[in-house]
Design an enzyme around this catalytic site. Sequence first.
Site, PDB file in Angstrom:
ATOM      1  N   LYS A   1      51.126  25.251  48.683  1.00  0.00           N
ATOM      2  CA  LYS A   1      49.773  25.331  49.567  1.00  0.00           C
ATOM      3  C   LYS A   1      48.536  24.960  48.461  1.00  0.00           C
ATOM      4  O   LYS A   1      48.207  26.247  47.579  1.00  0.00           O
ATOM      5  CB  LYS A   1      50.249  26.682  49.968  1.00  0.00           C
ATOM      6  CG  LYS A   1      48.944  27.739  50.135  1.00  0.00           C
ATOM      7  CD  LYS A   1      49.306  29.175  50.948  1.00  0.00           C
ATOM      8  CE  LYS A   1      47.918  29.861  51.190  1.00  0.00           C
ATOM      9  NZ  LYS A   1      48.653  31.095  51.858  1.00  0.00           N
TER      10      LYS A   1
ATOM     11  N   ARG B   1      42.382  35.175  55.490  1.00  0.00           N
ATOM     12  CA  ARG B   1      40.729  35.466  56.455  1.00  0.00           C
ATOM     13  C   ARG B   1      40.135  34.148  56.912  1.00  0.00           C
ATOM     14  O   ARG B   1      40.092  35.331  58.185  1.00  0.00           O
ATOM     15  CB  ARG B   1      39.294  35.293  54.654  1.00  0.00           C
ATOM     16  CG  ARG B   1      39.763  36.573  54.440  1.00  0.00           C
ATOM     17  CD  ARG B   1      39.283  35.761  53.162  1.00  0.00           C
ATOM     18  NE  ARG B   1      40.054  35.258  51.941  1.00  0.00           N
ATOM     19  CZ  ARG B   1      39.841  34.938  50.449  1.00  0.00           C
ATOM     20  NH1 ARG B   1      38.413  35.614  50.043  1.00  0.00           N
ATOM     21  NH2 ARG B   1      40.008  33.841  50.268  1.00  0.00           N
TER      22      ARG B   1
ATOM     23  N   SER C   1      42.688  29.026  52.794  1.00  0.00           N
ATOM     24  CA  SER C   1      41.256  29.446  53.292  1.00  0.00           C
ATOM     25  C   SER C   1      40.155  29.274  52.412  1.00  0.00           C
ATOM     26  O   SER C   1      39.061  28.954  52.245  1.00  0.00           O
ATOM     27  CB  SER C   1      40.753  29.771  54.548  1.00  0.00           C
ATOM     28  OG  SER C   1      41.351  31.219  54.604  1.00  0.00           O
ATOM     29  N   GLY C   2      40.499  29.875  51.423  1.00  0.00           N
ATOM     30  CA  GLY C   2      39.559  30.018  50.159  1.00  0.00           C
ATOM     31  C   GLY C   2      38.395  31.045  49.891  1.00  0.00           C
ATOM     32  O   GLY C   2      37.718  30.563  49.113  1.00  0.00           O
ATOM     33  N   GLY C   3      38.061  31.945  51.286  1.00  0.00           N
ATOM     34  CA  GLY C   3      36.812  32.277  51.387  1.00  0.00           C
ATOM     35  C   GLY C   3      36.093  31.590  52.105  1.00  0.00           C
ATOM     36  O   GLY C   3      34.447  31.377  51.969  1.00  0.00           O
TER      37      GLY C   3
ATOM     38  N   ARG D   1      39.812  44.647  52.706  1.00  0.00           N
ATOM     39  CA  ARG D   1      39.704  44.678  54.303  1.00  0.00           C
ATOM     40  C   ARG D   1      38.779  45.279  55.101  1.00  0.00           C
ATOM     41  O   ARG D   1      37.912  45.226  56.382  1.00  0.00           O
ATOM     42  CB  ARG D   1      40.319  43.878  54.807  1.00  0.00           C
ATOM     43  CG  ARG D   1      41.178  42.321  53.714  1.00  0.00           C
ATOM     44  CD  ARG D   1      40.841  40.819  54.368  1.00  0.00           C
ATOM     45  NE  ARG D   1      40.968  40.017  53.575  1.00  0.00           N
ATOM     46  CZ  ARG D   1      40.303  39.300  51.899  1.00  0.00           C
ATOM     47  NH1 ARG D   1      39.661  40.183  51.509  1.00  0.00           N
ATOM     48  NH2 ARG D   1      40.969  39.037  51.446  1.00  0.00           N
TER      49      ARG D   1
ATOM     50  N   GLU E   1      51.534  27.416  45.309  1.00  0.00           N
ATOM     51  CA  GLU E   1      50.432  27.607  46.025  1.00  0.00           C
ATOM     52  C   GLU E   1      49.279  28.124  44.046  1.00  0.00           C
ATOM     53  O   GLU E   1      49.183  29.406  43.715  1.00  0.00           O
ATOM     54  CB  GLU E   1      50.263  29.524  46.101  1.00  0.00           C
ATOM     55  CG  GLU E   1      48.422  29.346  46.845  1.00  0.00           C
ATOM     56  CD  GLU E   1      48.023  30.945  47.939  1.00  0.00           C
ATOM     57  OE1 GLU E   1      49.092  31.358  47.760  1.00  0.00           O
ATOM     58  OE2 GLU E   1      47.047  30.664  47.803  1.00  0.00           O
TER      59      GLU E   1
HETATM   60  P1  13P Z   1      42.788  33.014  52.555  1.00  0.00           P
HETATM   61  O1  13P Z   1      42.871  31.716  53.337  1.00  0.00           O
HETATM   62  O2  13P Z   1      42.017  33.840  53.153  1.00  0.00           O
HETATM   63  O3  13P Z   1      42.312  32.287  51.059  1.00  0.00           O
HETATM   64  O4  13P Z   1      44.148  32.982  51.712  1.00  0.00           O
HETATM   65  C1  13P Z   1      45.452  32.784  51.821  1.00  0.00           C
HETATM   66  C2  13P Z   1      46.050  33.194  50.814  1.00  0.00           C
HETATM   67  O5  13P Z   1      47.909  33.414  51.285  1.00  0.00           O
HETATM   68  C3  13P Z   1      46.008  33.953  49.760  1.00  0.00           C
HETATM   69  O6  13P Z   1      47.161  33.712  48.381  1.00  0.00           O
END
Ligand code: 13P
Length: 342
Positions: free
Chosen positions: A219, A292, A261-263, A33, A177
């Site tokens: 999650k 992100r 959010s996953g990209g 990042r 998650e």
């Molecule tokens: P993102 O929202 O960027 O996908 O990250 C969430 C997260 O905690 C990934 O493990």
Amino acid sequence: MAQNELHETAKAIVAAGRGILAADESSGTIKKRFDSIGVESTEENRRAYRDLLFTTPGSEEYISGVILFDETIRQKALDGTPFPQLLASKGIIPGIKVDEGAKPLALAEGETVTEGLDGLRQRLDEYRGLGARFAKWRATYSVGDHVPSDYCIWANAHALARYAALCQEAELVPIVEPEVLMDGTHTLARSFAVTGRVLQAVYTELHDQRIDLRGMLLKPNMVLSGYEASDRAGVGEVADATLECLYRHVPAAVPGIVFLSGGQSDEDATAHLNAMNAKGPHPWHLSFSYGRALQAAPLRAWGGKPENVEAAQRAYYHRAKMNSAAATGLYAPEMERETVTV
Ligand code: 13P
């Protein structure tokens, strides 16, 4: 009673209009990042960046919890207050990432299993002592013609449940998650099928390993078309497919579902969450646990320069506010143009 504390913490994290900031990037991820904005990933730069996020005035209106990394939970704000205490003083619940990352799964080319169970009981006790009240463990699944395999799905489900049981024993709310990755050309239907299989395995293992569902949060990924798919589903289709998948596989006893959010782009992540909540009420609170999609804007605004801290805080506050609106189904894209004063 310990059990009630878990229930209360889980409910507080998904209180109406509030969600989680995932600021638990590992050393490797935060370096990526920082590379993207040309900032060196030193311990002090990482501290300064997290400091600006955590001290953003008013962010506690929209942010109920922050997920920290091992280094960050031990760091302090400029005035010497440890980050977990700083967050708690603002009414934000500190959490901690406890997995040690996705590693190659033996005899399963291209698939991973998340490691970190060895010694976890002791680490959880230490993190609780440092102020954490919830934890996170992420498993990842790639989608391809022959993956994920059942082997990968069940190996990760078993580990997620072992982690969750250890968390509840230590009086920490486990955030479970399972992330089906959206890289690739797969269709929405394939994403729906894979996410469903993964969730079914996860809840089977959570049940078998005696998890108190009222004291945990899920999650998951949203059900999206692959990012390289030729004909990608729109907001309404994503909301419908994701809700259908969750209704089929997530018990109503679970108090909340906090999406990663996953990209996705910032505004897609907000619009998708909003569309799902606009179709509520649902058995569980639907909110966000974005990394992100909450941090891309402040990271760019900051650029590593002390004189940009306020601009970065405004950008973070704005995204937190937009996602808070989405968590109650009251977001509209016009709100993106609101001026922000922090
Ligand atoms: P993102 O929202 O960027 O996908 O990250 C969430 C997260 O905690 C990934 O493990």
